[in-house]
Scaffold this active site. Structure first.
Site, short mmCIF file in Angstrom:
data_model
loop_
_atom_site.label_atom_id
_atom_site.label_comp_id
_atom_site.label_asym_id
_atom_site.label_seq_id
_atom_site.Cartn_x
_atom_site.Cartn_y
_atom_site.Cartn_z
N HIS A 1 -13.14 -42.60 13.72
CA HIS A 1 -13.28 -42.83 15.15
C HIS A 1 -14.40 -41.95 15.69
O HIS A 1 -14.61 -40.83 15.22
CB HIS A 1 -11.99 -42.49 15.88
CG HIS A 1 -10.92 -43.52 15.69
ND1 HIS A 1 -9.59 -43.29 15.99
CD2 HIS A 1 -10.97 -44.78 15.20
CE1 HIS A 1 -8.88 -44.36 15.70
NE2 HIS A 1 -9.69 -45.28 15.22
N TYR B 1 -20.66 -31.69 20.85
CA TYR B 1 -20.13 -30.41 20.39
C TYR B 1 -19.08 -30.58 19.30
O TYR B 1 -18.46 -29.62 18.87
CB TYR B 1 -19.51 -29.65 21.57
CG TYR B 1 -20.54 -29.14 22.53
CD1 TYR B 1 -21.22 -27.94 22.29
CD2 TYR B 1 -20.87 -29.86 23.68
CE1 TYR B 1 -22.19 -27.48 23.16
CE2 TYR B 1 -21.84 -29.40 24.57
CZ TYR B 1 -22.49 -28.20 24.30
OH TYR B 1 -23.44 -27.75 25.17
N LYS C 1 -17.59 -49.93 10.91
CA LYS C 1 -17.51 -50.50 12.26
C LYS C 1 -18.39 -49.74 13.24
O LYS C 1 -19.03 -50.34 14.10
CB LYS C 1 -16.06 -50.49 12.75
CG LYS C 1 -15.88 -51.07 14.14
CD LYS C 1 -14.43 -51.07 14.56
CE LYS C 1 -14.27 -51.65 15.97
NZ LYS C 1 -12.87 -51.64 16.42
N HIS D 1 -4.09 -53.96 9.14
CA HIS D 1 -4.71 -52.93 9.98
C HIS D 1 -3.68 -51.89 10.43
O HIS D 1 -4.04 -50.78 10.83
CB HIS D 1 -5.34 -53.59 11.21
CG HIS D 1 -6.44 -52.79 11.82
ND1 HIS D 1 -6.23 -51.75 12.68
CD2 HIS D 1 -7.79 -52.87 11.68
CE1 HIS D 1 -7.39 -51.23 13.06
NE2 HIS D 1 -8.35 -51.88 12.47
N ARG E 1 -10.29 -49.27 7.23
CA ARG E 1 -10.16 -50.57 7.87
C ARG E 1 -10.10 -51.63 6.76
O ARG E 1 -10.79 -51.50 5.75
CB ARG E 1 -11.35 -50.83 8.79
CG ARG E 1 -11.38 -49.89 10.00
CD ARG E 1 -12.55 -50.21 10.92
NE ARG E 1 -12.50 -49.42 12.14
CZ ARG E 1 -13.04 -48.21 12.27
NH1 ARG E 1 -13.70 -47.67 11.25
NH2 ARG E 1 -12.94 -47.54 13.41
N ARG F 1 -3.44 -48.00 9.43
CA ARG F 1 -4.17 -46.96 10.14
C ARG F 1 -3.30 -46.33 11.23
O ARG F 1 -3.30 -45.11 11.41
CB ARG F 1 -5.46 -47.54 10.74
CG ARG F 1 -6.48 -47.90 9.67
CD ARG F 1 -7.64 -48.72 10.22
NE ARG F 1 -8.37 -48.08 11.31
CZ ARG F 1 -9.25 -47.11 11.17
NH1 ARG F 1 -9.52 -46.63 9.96
NH2 ARG F 1 -9.88 -46.61 12.21
#
Length: 409
Positions: A368, A378, A278, A341, A251, A344
């Site tokens: 993320h 999991y 973030k 940005h 970022r 990304r």
């Protein structure tokens, strides 16, 4: 009128109370069940309720006649007797109620908002986020800041929100509602409020259409962009920042604020600490050979200081958030074509389209977090080995795209 046997005959009536005259000394006029009227020499007529609590005689003031009528006084007395029957002292209950009412007047929106902001600062929230939140609190405070947090209604909150919305700042209004909601939920947790009035405003504000940040994802155009960046004639540190953005998919804020202690060139790892990430989780980024080469050039420029990308005005401050986008504009890329940005999205699109990498590895590379809680439980693996290979493949792939010049280029 005859009364049922065992039913006490009321001593007082409004007519009799009005006829009571003051004397040189205070005197009492009883009603029944502990209620009486105290007549003072100055003519005041004050309701009192006498009762016993823990074998001690106590008095409870019930107000002044005629502001408190005979019927009102009897109702208050009955309420007090009901408390006694529940093993509660009416005097203590009243003191608690008064203390709570007084506290409510001091527990204003501004006070609670400041406490929440201090809590977030201790938790290590990003400074940029704290600054934005503080700004929202000030805008809200202009209208509801002085109000007790427990007395604020949805209509009260809507006033400052509409002021922002009416200026065309629809996204800011929605974010400000969220900031207000956090304050009310914090107040609920502290026992200072019973509900969050912003919940009822969910559909009261204009919701702007989601506009994704502009990004170049066509391979040929990506190659052209990278060539333009390599030839950038501005600050060398700005060029290196854009190159590192393309190579790491960090970022922009995580890159701009980076400190040299986060970069381990020997192990080829760049670790973004939790307080700057973030998602508030540390994010380790494997470094390709090309990224390490960029960092080597950058260390010659700024390695003497704490920050990778210090401001040209002060070495204690990082590069401004507009520097990278401004550089893209200088290179001829409009804000609807490419943003800082957008690197990304470039990485995510081309990496996924290659079909070579597990989607979870790509998501971890982007830092993320899985939204599905069960799936997240999991999927704790960081796919590190695959991400190391992915980082090098991506850097090599960008080099290949740079060399593929179209005929008209």
């Amino acid at each position: 009128m005859r009364h049922l046997e065992g039913t006490p005959m009321p001593v007082l009536s409004d007519a009799r109370i009005r006829a009571l005259k003051p004397k040189e000394k205070p005197y009492k006029q009883a009603d029944f069940d502990g209620l009486y009227l105290l007549i003072k020499p100055n003519g005041s007529k004050l309701w009192r309720f006498k009762y016993r609590w823990l074998r001690k005689e106590k008095l409870l003031a019930l107000g002044k006649y005629p502001e408190v009528t005979l019927a009102d006084a009897r109702q208050k007395r009955d309420e007090a007797r009901s408390l006694i029957a529940k093993d509660e002292d009416p005097s203590s209950v009243r003191k608690d109620q008064k203390a709570k009412a007084a506290a409510e007047q001091t527990e204003t929106f501004t006070k609670i908002a400041a406490e929440l902001l201090a809590k977030k600062r201790i938790e290590g929230r990003a400074e940029a986020t704290l600054t934005k939140t503080e700004w929202f609190h000030r805008l809200l405070g202009a209208d509801i800041g002085h109000m007790p947090i427990s007395q604020i209604t949805a209509r009260d909150v809507l006033v400052p929100l509409k002021k922002i919305e009416n200026k065309g700042n629809h996204e800011s209004a929605i974010r400000m509602r969220s900031a207000a909601g956090a304050v009310f939920r914090y107040a609920i947790a502290l026992g200072l409020a019973d509900n969050d009035p912003t919940y009822g405003l969910k559909d009261a504000l204009i919701r702007p259409q989601v506009q994704h940040r502009a990004a170049i994802t066509d391979p040929a155009q990506v190659g052209a962009l990278l060539r333009v960046i390599d030839g950038f004639s501005g600050q060398t540190s700005t060029r290196l920042a854009l190159q590192l953005l393309s190579l790491t998919a960090l970022r922009p804020g995580e890159l701009r604020m980076a400190e040299w202690e986060e970069v381990d060139e020997a192990k080829a790892i760049w670790t973004v600490p939790a307080h700057r990430a973030k998602m508030r989780r540390p994010h380790a980024v494997p470094l390709s050979r090309q990224a390490l080469q960029c960092l080597k050039q950058l260390r010659d420029l700024t390695g003497w200081g704490k920050l990778l990308f210090p401001s040209v005005r002060s070495s204690k401050r990082c590069m401004s958030d507009n520097t990278l986008n401004a550089a893209l504009r200088r290179m001829g890329y409009g804000k609807d074509e490419m943003t800082a940005h957008g690197f990304r999205a470039m990485f995510s699109t081309l990496a996924n389209e290659s079909g070579r990498w597990h989607p979870d590895a790509i998501e971890r590379a982007l830092a993320h977090v899985e939204k599905n809680e069960i799936r997240r439980a999991y999927a704790r693996g960081e796919h590190w080995s695959e991400r190391v290979e992915l980082a090098q493949w991506w850097a090599d792939h960008l080099d290949i795209l740079k060399t593929k010049r179209p005929e008209h280029d």
